[in-house]
Write an enzyme that holds these catalytic residues in place. Sequence first.
Site, short mmCIF file in Angstrom:
data_model
loop_
_atom_site.label_atom_id
_atom_site.label_comp_id
_atom_site.label_asym_id
_atom_site.label_seq_id
_atom_site.Cartn_x
_atom_site.Cartn_y
_atom_site.Cartn_z
N SER A 1 -44.84 6.13 18.84
CA SER A 1 -44.08 6.14 18.21
C SER A 1 -44.29 4.58 17.25
O SER A 1 -43.99 3.37 16.95
CB SER A 1 -42.62 5.45 18.21
OG SER A 1 -42.43 6.63 19.24
N ASP B 1 -41.55 9.16 16.92
CA ASP B 1 -39.88 9.42 17.62
C ASP B 1 -38.66 9.80 17.10
O ASP B 1 -38.17 10.46 17.80
CB ASP B 1 -39.82 8.01 18.70
CG ASP B 1 -39.74 6.52 18.00
OD1 ASP B 1 -39.89 6.83 16.65
OD2 ASP B 1 -39.39 5.07 18.27
N ARG C 1 -42.30 7.18 28.71
CA ARG C 1 -41.12 8.38 29.87
C ARG C 1 -41.99 9.64 29.39
O ARG C 1 -43.20 10.15 29.05
CB ARG C 1 -39.94 8.52 29.30
CG ARG C 1 -39.45 7.49 28.85
CD ARG C 1 -37.78 6.71 28.66
NE ARG C 1 -38.03 8.39 27.08
CZ ARG C 1 -36.98 8.37 26.66
NH1 ARG C 1 -36.07 8.76 27.16
NH2 ARG C 1 -36.89 9.47 25.11
C1 BGC Z 1 -42.84 1.65 14.34
C2 BGC Z 1 -42.45 3.28 13.92
C3 BGC Z 1 -41.45 3.71 15.67
C4 BGC Z 1 -40.15 2.68 14.74
C5 BGC Z 1 -39.18 2.81 16.11
C6 BGC Z 1 -42.17 1.19 14.51
O1 BGC Z 1 -42.25 -0.51 15.26
O2 BGC Z 1 -43.97 1.84 13.52
O3 BGC Z 1 -43.63 4.56 13.95
O4 BGC Z 1 -40.55 4.72 14.57
O5 BGC Z 1 -41.35 1.79 15.39
O6 BGC Z 1 -39.66 3.18 17.34
#
Ligand code: BGC
Length: 497
Positions: free
Chosen positions: A170, A223, A108
Amino acid sequence: MGRVGLGVAASCAAATCAIAAALVARRASARARWRRVVALLREFEDGCATPTPRLRQVVDAMVVEMHAGLASDGGSKLKMLLTFVDALPAGNEQGTYYSIDLGGTNFRVLRVEVGAGSVVTSRKVEVTIPEELTKGTIEELFNFVAMTLKEFVETEDGKDEQRALGFTFSFPVRQTSVSSGSLIRWTKGFFIEDAVGKDVAQCLNEALARSGLNVRVTALVNDTVGTLALGHYYDEDTVAAVIIGAGTNACYIERTDAIIKCQGLLTNSGGMVVNMEWGNFWSSHLPRTPYDISLDDETQNRNEQGFEKMISGIYLGEIARLVLHRMALESDVFGDAAYNLSTPFTLSTPLLAAIRKDDSPDLSEVRRILQEHLKIPDTPLKTRRLVAKVCDIVTQRAARLAAAGIVGILKKLGRDGSGVASSGRTRGQLRRTVVAIEGGLYEGYPVFREYLDEALVEILGEEVAQTVALRVTEDGSGAGAALLAAVHSSNRQQGSI
Ligand code: BGC
């Protein structure tokens, strides 16, 4: 009756007996196969059981691993990553900021107006990432992201002005500052090998420069961290954030002196947000079944993200499919359609949720999903009930484990009420605690939410649970990153933590 007549009658009787015997035998074997299915169901249910004492063991294991991860890099499967976010928004930030939120199959772009005590997303576009870009090179992926941002800002006034960008990425990143950090490894189905070990903010800055944009990454955030920033902006009692969506993770505010591996790194506020990367948490107390092992074998990140593989959206549907497939192989419960259950990831988590949500007396939605999505026609009601039960078990375990994870954080922060003496006197007042929460599974699946809330009360007890609020933030991961870009941009105002 002549001899012929007698003979005919005798052979008719014999044939009837044979048919009856065959019918009885068929029914007996059908009953035996159904018993096998029921036995598999029971076995799965027992394997997934999360009674409160077991959840408490998970809580304690989480706390132990948090300490170990804070003590040294590699000290635990819980990475406990430094974020260099030592200042959360103070409330006096102002201006227009942008953010890119990348972490799933969609990404996004947001324009966010910050000021007068509010954070408003004034424009947003969501773009699906072409499948091949999740497996290509980092340059290709980030060129695509940069071009999308370019199209986004080109329609705006002052398109050549310099802009501060919050980049929500993320995945696990070892940060070197609030605006830089290298990718440790991919999760959630991304697999771009040449990106591992690279500074993702720098890679994005280069792609932005290539596309001629006057935009730079001011804050590189997970995130969870964006969600915490937004949650804390609106409610200062927010101390942690949790994502339960395609993936799962949590972050929280830790005292710098408790982060032993900081090696004397000082922060102005005395605290820092720690990205736990709890998806990779592991403990022998987690209820692991043979289906979890099969699921792990199917993934590109084997032996990693064990907690995530029991909790998050990418995996729940697949666990249920593995169970149903085994049932299909060991019985005739799905008839000739058994083969249709053999393809990995054909039962998505949204479908699992729809199956579990169906409360019609004849489970008509379950019938529709089985027919349309899994090409399994004409299931009797008892088979549809069986499918719904499998989906329920998977959901319940996931939600209850997520609750245990949350209590783990509360316990580490001394906010789980364990400071309450048995006489009922409190050593310290029970403080109100807010956990910001986001993600499709929590927000869009009420059954999941109910199971999670129920488990929180079970582990914490009514009185303490009442002091803990899970608060859904809207667009926190993206808008929170823009907010952090505001805190850390050149016109920085000192925030607090
Ligand atoms: C990632 C994290 C992320 C989470 C939620 C996980 O697979 O390793 O960094 O915060 O997913 O998106």
